[in-house]
Design a protein around this motif. Structure first.
Motif, mmCIF file in Angstrom:
data_model
loop_
_atom_site.group_PDB
_atom_site.id
_atom_site.type_symbol
_atom_site.label_atom_id
_atom_site.label_comp_id
_atom_site.label_asym_id
_atom_site.label_seq_id
_atom_site.Cartn_x
_atom_site.Cartn_y
_atom_site.Cartn_z
ATOM 1 N N GLU A 154 0.822 -1.212 0.000
ATOM 2 C CA GLU A 154 0.000 0.000 0.000
ATOM 3 C C GLU A 154 0.858 1.265 0.000
ATOM 4 O O GLU A 154 0.525 2.257 -0.657
ATOM 5 C CB GLU A 154 -0.915 0.015 1.228
ATOM 6 C CG GLU A 154 -2.050 -0.992 1.190
ATOM 7 C CD GLU A 154 -3.035 -0.828 2.332
ATOM 8 O OE1 GLU A 154 -4.147 -1.387 2.239
ATOM 9 O OE2 GLU A 154 -2.708 -0.121 3.331
ATOM 10 N N GLY A 275 -6.316 -1.673 3.715
ATOM 11 C CA GLY A 275 -7.369 -1.561 2.708
ATOM 12 C C GLY A 275 -7.679 -0.152 2.282
ATOM 13 O O GLY A 275 -8.471 0.056 1.362
ATOM 14 N N ALA A 278 -4.806 1.357 -2.541
ATOM 15 C CA ALA A 278 -4.574 0.176 -3.367
ATOM 16 C C ALA A 278 -3.113 0.083 -3.806
ATOM 17 O O ALA A 278 -2.509 1.089 -4.177
ATOM 18 C CB ALA A 278 -5.469 0.221 -4.598
ATOM 19 N N TRP A 307 -9.101 -3.127 -2.396
ATOM 20 C CA TRP A 307 -7.983 -2.975 -3.326
ATOM 21 C C TRP A 307 -8.452 -3.107 -4.772
ATOM 22 O O TRP A 307 -8.012 -2.345 -5.645
ATOM 23 C CB TRP A 307 -6.914 -4.033 -3.029
ATOM 24 C CG TRP A 307 -6.060 -3.715 -1.843
ATOM 25 C CD1 TRP A 307 -6.083 -2.592 -1.071
ATOM 26 C CD2 TRP A 307 -5.043 -4.559 -1.291
ATOM 27 N NE1 TRP A 307 -5.140 -2.679 -0.071
ATOM 28 C CE2 TRP A 307 -4.490 -3.872 -0.185
ATOM 29 C CE3 TRP A 307 -4.552 -5.821 -1.610
ATOM 30 C CZ2 TRP A 307 -3.465 -4.414 0.586
ATOM 31 C CZ3 TRP A 307 -3.535 -6.365 -0.837
ATOM 32 C CH2 TRP A 307 -2.986 -5.663 0.243
ATOM 33 N N ALA A 312 -6.304 -2.257 -8.193
ATOM 34 C CA ALA A 312 -5.178 -3.165 -8.010
ATOM 35 C C ALA A 312 -5.436 -4.500 -8.709
ATOM 36 O O ALA A 312 -6.581 -4.949 -8.835
ATOM 37 C CB ALA A 312 -4.910 -3.399 -6.529
ATOM 38 N N VAL A 314 -5.454 -7.995 -8.203
ATOM 39 C CA VAL A 314 -5.522 -8.849 -7.015
ATOM 40 C C VAL A 314 -5.977 -10.243 -7.390
ATOM 41 O O VAL A 314 -6.956 -10.418 -8.131
ATOM 42 C CB VAL A 314 -6.497 -8.249 -5.972
ATOM 43 C CG1 VAL A 314 -6.677 -9.208 -4.797
ATOM 44 C CG2 VAL A 314 -6.008 -6.894 -5.494
#
Length: 365
Positions: A154, A275, A278, A307, A312, A314
């Protein structure tokens, strides 16, 4: 394997300069992947709140005895040796105030993330390693290390944008220390971890000390005091004091209620929640569905969703294969470390080979 002890510059929770200790490990195996040898910035799991608990101090031991009758299993050693066997260099941070004066701020989002990123910066500057400023870096950790790896991911875009980070493996991360306190209340063996969180908050946020002093009775203050200098997850026999935090407080309320009622405590603990921003690199998150310990699946899912909403890349791995095992601070959470090993390290290898990162944001499990 060659090892080098590092003392390096980092940043504290209020963005002031500080010093951290870590260890660089050079593999004996050649790197056979593409490009330069990579560096894994490894974030260790929970070790305790004393100088002798420093993660790198445990690298020579897989099983450690802690008197009077506790045995602590150092699972990080297994992951680190597997990474080294793949020809990857590893640097392991001792986090803030482990190996240096002060009280380790357990589960502090910023300092853990900073310590991981700065350990990579320090390792890349070591002479004679073959590493350089452009060497690929991977962030890696499980449990407390998963939280640290997540925090580093982050924070990296603004704090360490020059690092060539290829990805972050985030295994079983405690998403919120405040939620951890609320969920863990009354569970055998968890009192030390709750005390470590509070000790770290008191050390880093002086404005919380009057609130804690007023809220805690003699039992609560003794548990906080006695937890300093204690190591590892094998502390349950050390702490025969009440596990229910309602017995720690002057009001008879659980600590979670006390925190919610204190603006200073709530603000400090809210700052530790993952959280909020992102990552800019691919992330693989591993979570056991039955984790009823420090990293419950709903909280991890919520972090992943946040995220994903921030753009992001993920991949959330939801593992239902590990059964529910209740054993205080141990149990499913610890057992789940092992099935995550092989798949997480293959994911790391794929990121270093520029294989497109798998993403399941459109349908998180």
């Amino acid at each position: 394997m060659g090892s080098t002890r590092l003392t390096y510059a980092s940043t504290d929770t209020h963005d002031a300069p500080t010093t951290v200790v870590g260890t660089y490990l050079e593999p004996l195996q050649p790197w056979t992947g593409p490009g330069e040898r990579p560096l894994v910035a490894y974030a260790g799991g929970t070790q305790g709140q004393g100088a002798e608990c420093a993660p790198s101090a445990m690298l020579s031991q897989v099983i450690r005895y802690q008197p009077p009758a506790d045995v602590v299993f150092e699972y990080d050693v297994i992951a680190i040796y597997q990474l080294l066997s793949r020809g990857m260099a590893v640097v392991m941070t001792d986090y803030h105030d482990l190996g240096t004066p002060g009280i380790h701020n357990f589960l502090n989002r910023k300092t853990q993330g900073y310590a991981v990123l700065d350990s990579a910066r320090a390792a890349l500057r070591l002479p004679g390693t073959g590493l350089g400023p452009e060497s690929p870096v991977v962030l890696y950790g499980y449990s407390q290390g998963g939280m640290a790896s997540a925090a580093a991911a982050e924070l990296q875009p603004k704090y360490a944008p020059e690092l060539n980070v290829r990805g972050a493996y985030v295994g079983g991360p405690p998403v919120s220390p405040q939620d951890f306190i609320a969920r863990s209340d009354g569970r055998p063996g968890v009192a030390p971890a709750i005390a470590w969180i509070l000790n770290g908050i008191a050390a880093d946020y002086p404005d919380t000390r009057p609130a804690l002093d007023a809220a805690l009775n003699d039992t609560g203050k003794a548990i906080m005091r006695d937890s300093i200098g204690k190591c590892g997850g094998g502390l349950s026999s050390t702490f025969a004091q009440p596990q229910n935090t309602s017995q720690w407080t002057t009001s008879g309320q659980p600590l979670a209620v006390v925190i919610d009622g204190s603006p200073e405590l709530k603000k400090a603990l809210d700052e530790q929640r993952l959280g909020g921003s992102a990552p800019s690199v691919p992330v693989r998150i591993y979570s056991a569905r039955n984790d009823d310990g420090p990293a419950p699946y709903p909280a991890v899912h919520g972090m992943a969703s946040s995220w994903c909403s921030g753009g992001a890349a993920v991949q959330l791995d939801s593992d239902a294969s590990v059964p529910a095992i209740s054993a205080g601070f141990l149990g499913t959470h610890d057992v789940a470390f092992f099935p995550s090993l092989s798949t997480s390290q293959q994911w790391v290898t794929d990121r270093l080979a520029d294989v497109p990162a798998p993403v399941n944001c459109a349908a998180l499990p």
